[in-house]
Design a protein around this motif. Structure first.
Motif, PDB file in Angstrom:
ATOM      1  N   ARG A 160       8.526 -75.953  67.765  1.00 14.58           N
ATOM      2  CA  ARG A 160       9.964 -75.832  67.508  1.00 14.58           C
ATOM      3  C   ARG A 160      10.237 -75.518  66.026  1.00 14.58           C
TER       4      ARG A 160
ATOM      5  N   PHE B  39      12.378 -71.902  57.621  1.00 17.22           N
ATOM      6  CA  PHE B  39      13.706 -71.380  57.293  1.00 17.22           C
ATOM      7  C   PHE B  39      14.543 -72.435  56.570  1.00 17.22           C
TER       8      PHE B  39
ATOM      9  N   ASP C  44      22.814 -79.044  64.666  1.00 20.27           N
ATOM     10  CA  ASP C  44      21.767 -80.028  64.327  1.00 20.27           C
ATOM     11  C   ASP C  44      21.513 -80.124  62.827  1.00 20.27           C
TER      12      ASP C  44
ATOM     13  N   TYR D 296      15.671 -88.849  58.435  1.00 23.55           N
ATOM     14  CA  TYR D 296      15.640 -87.445  58.823  1.00 23.55           C
ATOM     15  C   TYR D 296      14.940 -87.227  60.159  1.00 23.55           C
ATOM     16  N   ARG D 297      13.888 -87.971  60.401  1.00 27.28           N
ATOM     17  CA  ARG D 297      13.134 -87.764  61.637  1.00 27.28           C
ATOM     18  C   ARG D 297      12.996 -89.079  62.383  1.00 27.28           C
TER      19      ARG D 297
ATOM     20  N   ASP E  43      11.583 -84.877  68.981  1.00 28.94           N
ATOM     21  CA  ASP E  43      12.893 -84.533  69.528  1.00 28.94           C
ATOM     22  C   ASP E  43      13.018 -83.010  69.666  1.00 28.94           C
ATOM     23  N   ALA E  44      14.129 -82.601  70.219  1.00 25.81           N
ATOM     24  CA  ALA E  44      14.301 -81.181  70.534  1.00 25.81           C
ATOM     25  C   ALA E  44      14.907 -80.397  69.388  1.00 25.81           C
ATOM     26  N   THR E  45      15.025 -81.022  68.221  1.00 26.49           N
ATOM     27  CA  THR E  45      15.644 -80.336  67.095  1.00 26.49           C
ATOM     28  C   THR E  45      14.715 -79.264  66.546  1.00 26.49           C
ATOM     29  N   VAL E  46      15.290 -78.118  66.259  1.00 29.95           N
ATOM     30  CA  VAL E  46      14.509 -77.051  65.644  1.00 29.95           C
ATOM     31  C   VAL E  46      14.140 -77.461  64.223  1.00 29.95           C
ATOM     32  N   LYS E  47      12.895 -77.200  63.859  1.00 33.51           N
ATOM     33  CA  LYS E  47      12.382 -77.630  62.549  1.00 33.51           C
ATOM     34  C   LYS E  47      12.693 -76.566  61.506  1.00 33.51           C
ATOM     35  N   VAL E  48      13.407 -76.954  60.473  1.00 36.69           N
ATOM     36  CA  VAL E  48      13.650 -76.053  59.338  1.00 36.69           C
ATOM     37  C   VAL E  48      13.226 -76.781  58.065  1.00 36.69           C
TER      38      VAL E  48
END
Lengths: 206, 263
Positions: A121, A151, A171, B53-54, B59-64
């Motif tokens: 992800r 990103f 998010d 933060y984590r 979890d399903a959050t996109v990692k940036v």
């Protein structure tokens, strides 16, 4: 002095195609599926040289090979100036021919475009596209090597149609970061106990 | 030995909060939206940050990498300020006690502004600079039980920014503004509690023979507030005699007269 014309190492089209086919096959065998998301720059500041309004609205699924196969590069998870940061990097290799077949709207991968790696992800941004590595196998360049970094979200609009990618706007919004940082605590404490705004509020109006 | 009793008045913590409050509500236009720029005190515990933060690693959050723009600040130095020194003996008096005069100090702060775009940095800094000429005075309740509110000047010493746009393409461009401030604060010493004399003992002796004639003891009973009624127990000891007690109930204003009597 000209090269020896009895040995053709650089212009044999059939040999070049064979190498390219093998390269594509190897990437399909050992690579991973990624989502390529082109940057749609809707407004650009030509003085400062940066996008004012950037959107990500299209997606293309394409296979790529992770050059650093054991782990992502970079320092990883760190504490930086603005809290927790994930500084993962990755170099992705993609076939030039496959790129043209799949992403028809572009001639080549562009710096600033995004790659979504569903397995972890992770959303990567392309920092640099290296087109001469490997260096002219049998006289032809078969792959792009994409130097990527995770990103940095900057309130861009995402409308790719992939729900988990599009959710990034909520998010990772500034409001979420404000909640995480206990930003409201500073405000509440100061008004109640610390700052005396009775006489003269420097941020007031008249 | 400085002080046997612990004392702490939140002076430095309040200064941190006051400084943070100055920049807590900065809004800018970014990507066509009005957003509030996050601000945080930087030197937090690493585990606190990580868990915040984590909370869930899977979890399903996109990692940036991070979200910008963002601001952070930290207190970097506390130093004595001799220019604002006043007489130490100018005592400060509160409801329950008093203390020696407060001491002048300066607290240095650094405010960091991280942006993805130069334009956003300009938008944030332009909302900060006009207020500092080069100082902005904020009234801080730094000793509320002494009814003291102090005008604390926050002086903007410098504002610079660093753009890392050179070198190779391994990392993208980063822009970091760094604004240096100095707050002119005061810190307070420990409180000296002033207690009421409750017991006096007077030995009366003959001037020539130096023999004890009698002993006079005056003792005030327990009371909670100085406004309460007091009971003064006076005891006379004559040599060889049993003590004789006399209880006198007196008002606080009369207590002074009784005290004089014992001297």
């Amino acid at each position: 002095m000209a090269t020896n014309f009895y040995f053709d190492h650089h212009y044999n089209r059939t040999e070049q195609n064979l190498i390219e086919d093998l390269t594509i096959e190897a990437i399909k065998l050992y690579g991973l599926d990624l989502v390529y998301i082109p940057l749609d720059s809707q407004s650009r500041d030509d003085v400062l040289g940066e996008d004012i309004l950037a959107r990500f609205e299209e997606k293309y699924m394409i296979e790529m090979y992770l050059d650093t196969n054991d782990a992502f590069g970079g320092p990883g998870d760190i504490m930086a100036k603005f809290g927790f940061q994930i500084k993962d990097t990755a170099d992705w290799v993609v076939s030039k021919r496959r790129f043209k077949e799949v992403i028809t709207i572009l001639d080549r991968p562009r710096e600033g475009d995004l790659l979504y790696f569903p397995l972890s992800r992770a959303l990567f941004e392309i920092n640099f596209v290296e087109h001469e590595n490997p260096f002219y196998n049998l006289g032809k360049l078969h792959t792009y090597k994409l130097t990527c970094e995770l990103f940095t979200f900057n309130n861009q609009e995402f409308d790719t149609g992939v729900a988990e990618i599009d959710r990034i706007s909520t998010d990772h919004s500034n409001d979420v970061i404000i909640d995480i940082n206990d930003n409201t605590e500073i405000q509440d404490e100061s008004i109640e106990e610390v700052i005396d705004y009775d006489e003269k509020n420097p941020f007031g109006s008249w | 030995m400085l002080s046997k009793r612990p004392f702490y008045y939140n002076t430095l913590r309040n200064t941190v909060i006051a400084f943070g409050n100055l920049f807590n509500e900065i809004y800018i236009e970014s990507e066509g939206k009005t957003i509030r720029v996050p601000l945080q005190y930087l030197p937090k515990e690493k585990f606190v940050q990580r868990i915040n933060y984590r909370p869930e690693l899977d979890d399903a959050t996109v990692k940036v990498e991070t979200t910008l723009p963002a601001m952070g600040f930290e207190m970097t130095n506390v130093a004595y300020d001799p220019e604002r020194k006043t007489n130490k003996m100018n005592a400060l008096r509160g409801n329950e006690g008093k203390m020696f005069n407060r001491t002048s100090y300066t607290a240095d702060f650094t405010l960091y502004v991280g942006v993805r775009k130069m334009d956003e940095g300009f938008r944030i800094v332009e909302q900060i600079l006009p207020y500092f000429t080069p100082e902005l005075i904020v009234k801080i309740r730094d000793k509320s039980d002494y009814n003291i509110s102090t005008n604390v000047p926050f002086v903007l010493n410098s504002s610079s920014f660093e753009v890392q746009a050179e070198d190779d393409f391994e990392e993208r461009r980063s822009i970091l503004w760094e604004l240096q401030f100095t707050a002119k604060i005061y810190v307070y010493p420990d409180e000296q509690s002033s207690t009421v004399i409750r017991r006096t003992i007077v030995d009366i002796a003959h001037m020539e023979t130096n023999f004890d004639i009698e002993t006079y003891i005056a003792e005030v009973s327990d009371f909670e507030a100085t406004k309460d009624d007091h009971t003064v127990v006076e005891t006379w000891h004559l040599p060889g005699d049993k003590p004789s007690n006399i209880n006198i109930v007196t008002r606080p204003d009369e207590l002074e007269v009784t005290s004089k009597k014992t001297k």
